[in-house]
Scaffold this active site. Structure first.
Site, short mmCIF file in Angstrom:
data_model
loop_
_atom_site.label_atom_id
_atom_site.label_comp_id
_atom_site.label_asym_id
_atom_site.label_seq_id
_atom_site.Cartn_x
_atom_site.Cartn_y
_atom_site.Cartn_z
N ALA A 1 -7.68 67.63 69.64
CA ALA A 1 -7.11 67.35 70.95
C ALA A 1 -8.07 67.94 71.98
O ALA A 1 -8.90 68.79 71.66
CB ALA A 1 -5.73 67.99 71.06
N GLU B 1 -5.73 65.51 61.89
CA GLU B 1 -4.38 64.93 61.89
C GLU B 1 -4.43 63.42 62.09
O GLU B 1 -3.64 62.68 61.50
CB GLU B 1 -3.55 65.61 62.98
CG GLU B 1 -3.31 67.08 62.69
CD GLU B 1 -2.73 67.86 63.85
OE1 GLU B 1 -3.32 67.81 64.95
OE2 GLU B 1 -1.69 68.50 63.67
N GLU C 1 -6.69 75.27 64.97
CA GLU C 1 -5.85 75.62 66.12
C GLU C 1 -5.51 77.10 66.17
O GLU C 1 -5.34 77.67 67.25
CB GLU C 1 -4.54 74.81 66.09
CG GLU C 1 -4.70 73.33 66.37
CD GLU C 1 -4.95 72.49 65.14
OE1 GLU C 1 -5.33 73.05 64.08
OE2 GLU C 1 -4.77 71.26 65.22
N GLY D 1 -6.59 67.93 65.87
CA GLY D 1 -6.04 66.59 66.04
C GLY D 1 -6.88 65.51 65.37
O GLY D 1 -6.36 64.46 65.01
N1 CAA Z 1 -11.79 69.51 73.28
C1 CAA Z 1 -12.58 69.40 74.37
N2 CAA Z 1 -13.91 69.40 74.32
C2 CAA Z 1 -14.50 69.53 73.12
C3 CAA Z 1 -13.75 69.66 71.96
C4 CAA Z 1 -12.33 69.64 72.06
N3 CAA Z 1 -11.53 69.71 70.99
N4 CAA Z 1 -14.60 69.79 70.91
C5 CAA Z 1 -15.83 69.72 71.41
N5 CAA Z 1 -15.78 69.57 72.76
C6 CAA Z 1 -16.91 69.47 73.69
C7 CAA Z 1 -17.54 70.81 73.91
O1 CAA Z 1 -16.82 71.55 74.86
C8 CAA Z 1 -18.91 70.41 74.40
O2 CAA Z 1 -18.79 70.03 75.76
P1 CAA Z 1 -19.88 70.54 76.86
O3 CAA Z 1 -21.16 69.88 76.43
O4 CAA Z 1 -19.33 70.03 78.14
O5 CAA Z 1 -19.94 72.02 76.73
C9 CAA Z 1 -19.21 69.16 73.60
O6 CAA Z 1 -17.93 68.68 73.15
C10 CAA Z 1 -20.06 69.41 72.40
O7 CAA Z 1 -19.47 70.45 71.61
P2 CAA Z 1 -20.26 71.77 71.15
O8 CAA Z 1 -21.34 72.09 72.11
O9 CAA Z 1 -19.25 72.81 70.89
O10 CAA Z 1 -20.91 71.22 69.78
P3 CAA Z 1 -21.32 72.07 68.50
O11 CAA Z 1 -22.06 71.14 67.62
O12 CAA Z 1 -21.93 73.36 68.90
O13 CAA Z 1 -19.91 72.47 67.80
C11 CAA Z 1 -17.66 72.02 66.97
C12 CAA Z 1 -19.09 71.47 67.25
C13 CAA Z 1 -17.73 73.10 65.88
C14 CAA Z 1 -16.80 70.85 66.51
C15 CAA Z 1 -17.10 72.66 68.28
O14 CAA Z 1 -17.26 71.72 69.32
C16 CAA Z 1 -15.66 73.03 68.20
O15 CAA Z 1 -15.31 74.04 67.61
N6 CAA Z 1 -14.74 72.21 68.82
C17 CAA Z 1 -13.34 72.52 68.90
C18 CAA Z 1 -12.63 72.28 67.59
C19 CAA Z 1 -11.16 72.62 67.72
O16 CAA Z 1 -10.78 73.76 67.95
N7 CAA Z 1 -10.28 71.61 67.55
C20 CAA Z 1 -8.87 71.79 67.62
C21 CAA Z 1 -8.39 71.44 68.99
S1 CAA Z 1 -6.68 71.85 69.24
C22 CAA Z 1 -5.81 70.56 68.59
O17 CAA Z 1 -6.36 69.63 68.06
C23 CAA Z 1 -4.30 70.64 68.72
C24 CAA Z 1 -3.57 69.68 67.85
O18 CAA Z 1 -3.20 69.99 66.75
C25 CAA Z 1 -3.22 68.35 68.33
#
Ligand code: CAA
Length: 261
Positions: free
Chosen positions: A67, A113, A133, A110
């Protein structure tokens, strides 16, 4: 197609719709407008008689990274509760045509999911599944805790949900989360998913709908009720032309020509 801001749709086969999540700068983070488009694309395909199955994919780097955290971070309890945040994700469960997830790269939160909401998951060797999460101070909100537990069992679901550890495609395969890991090579998982979708779409669409419906019923009901439900749906298929054609073709040693009637 230009109809969507966050999706690219195409027909790699005349009866297969390919939906590609297209928000590369955010690793396909599932913001609300993206999910709205996804629901619309799937609903349209469900009502389009020329389409027999769908493939959902992301990019090589990310199926979907979850998400949209930036969209969520300032939300208050009252907002998410009153506006039923994420409840529209469940609309996918009402799609009657098969949806195959072709997963490369990150399928997190998400994104994991979303893959679990599809009917069949194929993964490239690069796929990484996880429910991180917990690291954000929350828990899965798109069905992860329930679907994972039913599919991979309590201990493994607890490990994923409580540690947030990302698992490899190989582990996901071993745990029964996915159908299989496909061969290496860019685009291979989409090719294999499209081939599987075509194979399914070429069958009787009525029987395919029925098959999806009865398998899903197994998650909602008791064994006795489920077996009865299956038998009734099975009986019902004897009212279709496709049953007559399929069985006649077998007896006559020829290929069936299904008319989806
Ligand atoms: N939401 C918003 N933006 C996201 C995102 C997310 N879930 N995942 C990645 N992005 C964005 C980053 O913020 C970044 O944006 P900027 O360039 O503007 O800074 C861009 O995508 C590229 O990401 P990274 O620079 O972080 O890329 P990376 O290769 O270094 O890392 C990753 C990749 C490990 C997937 C890392 O992006 C990450 O940890 N993302 C979040 C994963 C996460 O926590 N997901 C769960 C979300 S909560 C949820 O999903 C609730 C639910 O159950 C419905």
């Amino acid at each position: 197609s230009s109809k969507y801001e966050y999706l690219i749709t195409s027909k790699p086969e005349p009866n297969v719709l390919l939906i590609q999540l297209n928000r590369p700068k955010a690793l396909n983070a599932l913001c609300s407008p993206l999910f709205k488009e996804l629901n619309q694309a799937m609903k349209d395909a469900d009502g389009d008689g020329s389409i027999g199955a769908m493939v959902l994919t992301g990019s090589e780097k990310a199926f979907a990274a979850g998400a949209d955290i930036k969209e969520m971070k300032d939300k208050q309890f009252a907002d998410v509760y009153k506006n039923r945040f994420l409840e529209d994700w469940a609309e996918m469960a009402r799609i009657s045509k098969p949806i195959i997830a072709a997963v490369s790269g990150y399928a997190l939160g998400g994104g994991c999911e979303l893959a679990l909401m599809c009917d069949i998951i194929l993964a490239s060797p690069t796929a990484k599944f996880g429910q991180p999460e917990i690291n954000l101070g929350v828990i899965p909100g798109g069905g992860g805790s329930q679907r994972l537990t039913r599919i991979i069992g309590k201990s493994r679901a607890m490990e994923m949900v409580l540690t947030g550890r990302t698992i490899t495609a190989e582990e996901a395969d071993k745990w029964g989360m996915i159908s299989r890991v496909v061969g290496q090579g860019e685009g291979q998982v989409v090719k294999d998913a499209v081939a599987m979708a075509k194979e399914i779409a070429d069958k009787s669409q009525i029987a395919v709908h029925a098959g999806k419906e009865v398998v899903n019923e197994a998650y909602e009901t008791t064994m006795a009720e489920g077996l009865k439900y299956e038998r009734r749906i099975f009986h019902g298929l004897f009212a279709t032309n496709d049953q007559k054609e399929g069985m006649a073709a077998f007896a006559e040693k020829r290929k069936a020509n299904f008319t989806h009637t």
